[in-house]
Design a protein around this motif. Sequence first.
Motif, mmCIF file in Angstrom:
data_model
loop_
_atom_site.group_PDB
_atom_site.id
_atom_site.type_symbol
_atom_site.label_atom_id
_atom_site.label_comp_id
_atom_site.label_asym_id
_atom_site.label_seq_id
_atom_site.Cartn_x
_atom_site.Cartn_y
_atom_site.Cartn_z
ATOM 1 N N VAL A 251 1.024 -1.238 0.079
ATOM 2 C CA VAL A 251 -0.125 -0.119 0.070
ATOM 3 C C VAL A 251 0.933 1.088 -0.124
ATOM 4 O O VAL A 251 1.767 1.308 0.774
ATOM 5 C CB VAL A 251 -0.976 -0.001 1.298
ATOM 6 C CG1 VAL A 251 -1.929 1.384 1.202
ATOM 7 C CG2 VAL A 251 -1.800 -1.251 1.094
ATOM 8 N N ALA B 84 -3.313 6.883 1.399
ATOM 9 C CA ALA B 84 -3.905 6.125 0.444
ATOM 10 C C ALA B 84 -5.205 6.731 0.125
ATOM 11 O O ALA B 84 -5.708 7.468 1.052
ATOM 12 C CB ALA B 84 -3.961 4.727 0.981
ATOM 13 N N SER C 262 -2.711 4.520 -3.262
ATOM 14 C CA SER C 262 -3.091 3.441 -3.504
ATOM 15 C C SER C 262 -4.714 3.454 -3.338
ATOM 16 O O SER C 262 -4.912 3.938 -2.002
ATOM 17 C CB SER C 262 -2.451 2.296 -2.812
ATOM 18 O OG SER C 262 -1.091 1.977 -3.242
ATOM 19 N N SER D 208 -6.961 -1.518 -5.595
ATOM 20 C CA SER D 208 -5.709 -2.431 -5.646
ATOM 21 C C SER D 208 -5.868 -3.406 -4.576
ATOM 22 O O SER D 208 -5.336 -4.383 -4.367
ATOM 23 C CB SER D 208 -4.642 -1.636 -5.463
ATOM 24 O OG SER D 208 -4.417 -0.779 -6.514
#
Length: 503
Positions: A59, A87, A63, A111
């Motif tokens: 991560v 993130a 992300s 993801s």
Amino acid sequence: MSETAHALAESQTLWELVLRRAALTPDRPVFLQDDRSLTFGALRERSERVAAGLYELGVRPGSVVAWQLPTRIETALLSFALARIGAVQSPVIPFYRDREVGFALRESKASFFAVPGTWRGFDHAGMAHRLALELPEPPLVLDAYDRLPDGDPAVLPPPPADGTSVRWIYWTSGTTSDPKGVLHTDRSLIAGGACLAHALHLSADDVGSMAFPFAHIAGPDYTVMLLLYGFPAVMFEHFALPDALEGYRSHGVTVAGGSTAFYSMFLTEQRKQPDRRLIPSLRLLAGGGAPKPPEIYHAVVREMGCQLTHGYGMTEVPMITMGAPDDTAANLASTEGRPPAGMEIRIVDGEVRLRGEAVCRGYLDPAQTAEAFDGEGFFITGDLGHVTESGHLVLTGRLKDVIIRKGENISAKEIEDLLHEHAGVADVAVIGLPDEERGERVCAVVEQAEGAEELTLDAVTAYLRGRGLSVHKLPERLEVVDALPRNETLRKVLKFKLRERFS
């Protein structure tokens, strides 16, 4: 708002807000759950270790990480760990299933996807792996119910400093079509939580409660308030009365709420033992997310012995207005409160439009964003209302809730508010049904009060006539149901299901 809270509200990111609160009151609790607690200091330290563990899994800042988790301490830790990394988070309500979850994963291009394994009898991990096989770039599935990644914070890059980048994708309910991905920033969420904190006049001595999904937009809204004022909230993984009452009582909750349906549930329990206060420590019910009939306000104050303040918010703008505990009874019963400084409200042809820092950046779909804002940057809500001379907002319904009968506009909310005062009505939804001759006809769908005499259309129309409702607004059809259909977040009535059923 206190000077300290006001200063904290200037934080640029959620992680900065965590750091500043942890430095002020590291040993005070922020989350309470059953026999567990987490302090502000531990929130900072443990979130950073979880962030390091996530970083080692791949991560990175930017992300996209989707998570579908219940209201638990671990969920808060995961969310703040992702905020530490920078993130992009895509919270998904735990009650959503394949269609909504698959849509969210596909549109956000997540993801990573954190799930609670099997929760309340449903295999979320199985669904996640099944959906991943259908995606061109399947996300890495993480089990994050009671164990989280752990690592050395030394591996982490510096925390994000920019609070205006999009780092949150929230999802509208998707009750009539695919959900919309709503884009938020750390600053828009901090602004929303500050609005709530400003209105409620809370202090460090209060104890709040989270009886709603942490993945709802109310999650950060409420958590920001905890960080601003330095008081804790009791987390309920699954809210049901009377089972949850022990948690309210044992932790001495002073502020509870959720939405209008929650108020009604508390009232139902209070009426079982009217001579005994349901939650002795409770001084304030507060919430929003659905219309509040004036009679609900009066019943709570009269029967539960506490104040009730109600507000107006939505996924796109988590907090717009909020009632203040020291406002007049008339305003608290009949308005949605006032906006804080920085929230502009404009009424255009009866419709509410908004501009301010708490407003989202738009939607994942640029075409939806273009439709949602006018030429001056005001967000078009679809809600109808007006602002009083004192600056209070009064909502009169939604554009889609206006029933057009023989060319005359009829507010469903006006009829609902009157029927809520009928002794035989526990809850009601008024809808328009297609009619070849009139365009639409008015239909009242009612949950009867327990033990009440069976309602008839004649009795309902006679009651409404007696309350002064114009003849052209009277219901032409009455349906009595065991329970109105609701969503699983703030228990809003799903009127589209009623239209489908009775059209």
